[in-house]
Design a protein around this motif. Structure first.
Motif, short mmCIF file in Angstrom:
data_model
loop_
_atom_site.label_atom_id
_atom_site.label_comp_id
_atom_site.label_asym_id
_atom_site.label_seq_id
_atom_site.Cartn_x
_atom_site.Cartn_y
_atom_site.Cartn_z
N GLU A 17 0.82 -1.21 0.00
CA GLU A 17 0.00 0.00 0.00
C GLU A 17 0.86 1.26 0.00
O GLU A 17 0.58 2.22 -0.72
CB GLU A 17 -0.94 -0.01 1.21
CG GLU A 17 -1.95 1.12 1.19
CD GLU A 17 -3.10 0.91 2.16
OE1 GLU A 17 -3.95 1.82 2.24
OE2 GLU A 17 -3.16 -0.15 2.82
N ARG A 18 1.93 1.23 0.78
CA ARG A 18 2.82 2.39 0.80
C ARG A 18 3.50 2.59 -0.56
O ARG A 18 3.71 3.72 -1.01
CB ARG A 18 3.87 2.22 1.91
CG ARG A 18 3.28 2.37 3.31
CD ARG A 18 4.35 2.40 4.38
NE ARG A 18 5.03 1.10 4.52
CZ ARG A 18 4.58 0.11 5.29
NH1 ARG A 18 3.46 0.24 5.99
NH2 ARG A 18 5.26 -1.01 5.38
N GLY A 19 3.82 1.48 -1.22
CA GLY A 19 4.42 1.58 -2.54
C GLY A 19 3.48 2.20 -3.57
O GLY A 19 3.88 3.05 -4.37
N LEU A 20 2.23 1.78 -3.55
CA LEU A 20 1.25 2.34 -4.48
C LEU A 20 1.03 3.83 -4.21
O LEU A 20 0.90 4.64 -5.15
CB LEU A 20 -0.07 1.58 -4.37
CG LEU A 20 -0.02 0.11 -4.82
CD1 LEU A 20 -1.33 -0.58 -4.49
CD2 LEU A 20 0.29 0.00 -6.31
N ASP A 21 1.00 4.19 -2.93
CA ASP A 21 0.85 5.60 -2.59
C ASP A 21 2.05 6.42 -3.09
O ASP A 21 1.90 7.57 -3.51
CB ASP A 21 0.71 5.77 -1.08
CG ASP A 21 -0.64 5.29 -0.55
OD1 ASP A 21 -1.59 5.19 -1.35
OD2 ASP A 21 -0.73 5.02 0.66
N THR A 22 3.22 5.80 -3.05
CA THR A 22 4.42 6.49 -3.52
C THR A 22 4.37 6.74 -5.02
O THR A 22 4.77 7.81 -5.50
CB THR A 22 5.67 5.68 -3.14
OG1 THR A 22 5.74 5.56 -1.71
CG2 THR A 22 6.95 6.36 -3.63
N ILE A 23 3.88 5.76 -5.77
CA ILE A 23 3.73 5.97 -7.22
C ILE A 23 2.80 7.14 -7.49
O ILE A 23 3.09 8.01 -8.32
CB ILE A 23 3.20 4.70 -7.90
CG1 ILE A 23 4.20 3.55 -7.81
CG2 ILE A 23 2.88 4.97 -9.38
CD1 ILE A 23 3.68 2.22 -8.32
N LEU A 24 1.69 7.18 -6.77
CA LEU A 24 0.74 8.28 -6.96
C LEU A 24 1.36 9.63 -6.59
O LEU A 24 1.14 10.63 -7.26
CB LEU A 24 -0.51 8.03 -6.12
CG LEU A 24 -1.39 6.84 -6.53
CD1 LEU A 24 -2.50 6.63 -5.51
CD2 LEU A 24 -1.98 7.06 -7.92
N ALA A 25 2.13 9.64 -5.51
CA ALA A 25 2.67 10.90 -5.02
C ALA A 25 3.92 11.36 -5.76
O ALA A 25 4.12 12.56 -5.99
CB ALA A 25 2.97 10.79 -3.53
#
Length: 302
Positions: free
Chosen positions: A251-259
């Protein structure tokens, strides 16, 4: 390489011997075969296969929706890749006593070292949620008797889980545990104990191995393995822990892609390609290919 070279019967015998030694058996929950290989490499004594993890992996809540075939299939995949004994959550046995008997034999065939059966009403729910219901004592005992009678390998461990503590209290849990042992259970899984004293009370009530469930966000405090060993617990499981860690990182990885638009900042947290190849033993497969496939195709014109 490929699969474990230790037979299921040998794993079961080793599991029984470890339990007889009195030493604590630590069994983190494997959410797939690769995580089971990691558990073994890190030096743990066993692998746990959680019904909650299997349900979550399928995108389902842990309320008895998974089937015997789904549980047996994933159990076989995990048991095949590790030399460690695997203990699997068989929920309520997938039906009436005859279904329980079939469950035992199917999971024996899957290569696991043992299973646990619970005394909840079907459809069951997570043992650390409120609103559970348990079956009457005779129904619970019939499940265990059916499992014991169906077992073909005498070393296959049949564990009884009781959820009655959260409904009728500790004394009821002690009485139910004693009755389940009298019915043939090889070990007891008292779910949702409130503190170490309650684990000690169950330990004093029965003369078979006792399991502690150290699941996060549950009813029980997260005691250390030493604390549990000191009150006589024989097996400790960490059922959903690795899945929670992995999904948290995902989940943190996906958020990082978005951010940030890329995962550059997360790369240091990732398992490297070299480490993955080490874990799945690429070198062993390469050596096998080199030794076996030695023919020369250069002059093959067909």
């Amino acid at each position: 390489m490929l699969h474990s070279t230790i037979t299921p019967s040998a794993k079961r015998a080793a599991f029984r011997a470890r339990l007889a030694s009195g030493e604590l058996v630590r069994m983190p929950g494997a959410f797939n075969p690769l995580s089971a290989k990691l558990i073994e490499e890190k030096g743990f004594e066993g692998v746990y296969i959680s019904g909650a993890v299997l349900s979550a992996d399928l995108g389902l809540p842990d309320i008895g929706l998974t089937t015997l075939s789904e549980v047996a299939g994933r159990s076989a995949q995990i048991a095949r890749v590790t030399d460690l004994p695997a203990l699997v959550d068989a929920d309520t046995g997938f039906g009436e006593p005859m279904n329980v008997a079939r469950t035992v034999q199917i999971l024996e065939d899957a290569g696991v070292a043992g299973l646990h059966l619970e005394d909840q009403v079907n459809p069951k729910r997570c043992g650390h949620l409120d609103g559970k219901q348990v079956v009457d004592e005779q129904t619970a005992l019939k499940r265990i008797r059916a499992a014991v009678e169906a077992r073909r390998d005498p070393d296959f461990l049949i564990m009884a889980r009781t959820d009655i503590r959260g409904i009728d209290g500790l004394e009821a849990a002690k009485d139910r545990a004693k009755a389940l042992v009298d019915a043939g259970a090889d070990a007891i899984f008292p779910e949702a104990m409130a503190d170490l004293a309650e684990f000690a009370a169950i330990r004093a009530a029965v003369d078979v191995p006792v399991l502690a469930n150290m699941t996060e966000f549950g009813k029980s405090e997260l005691f250390t393995t030493q604390q549990l060993a000191d009150v006589g617990v024989n097996i400790v499981i960490f059922p959903v822990s690795l899945l929670r860690l992995a999904m948290g990182a995902a989940e943190r990885g996906l958020d990082t892609i978005l951010a940030e638009g890329s995962l550059t900042s997360r790369v240091p947290e990732m398992q490297t390609r070299a480490r993955l190849y080490e874990l799945v033993d690429y070198a062993g497969y390469s050596s096998f290919d080199a030794d076996i496939y030695t023919f020369d195709l250069r002059n093959n014109h067909n």
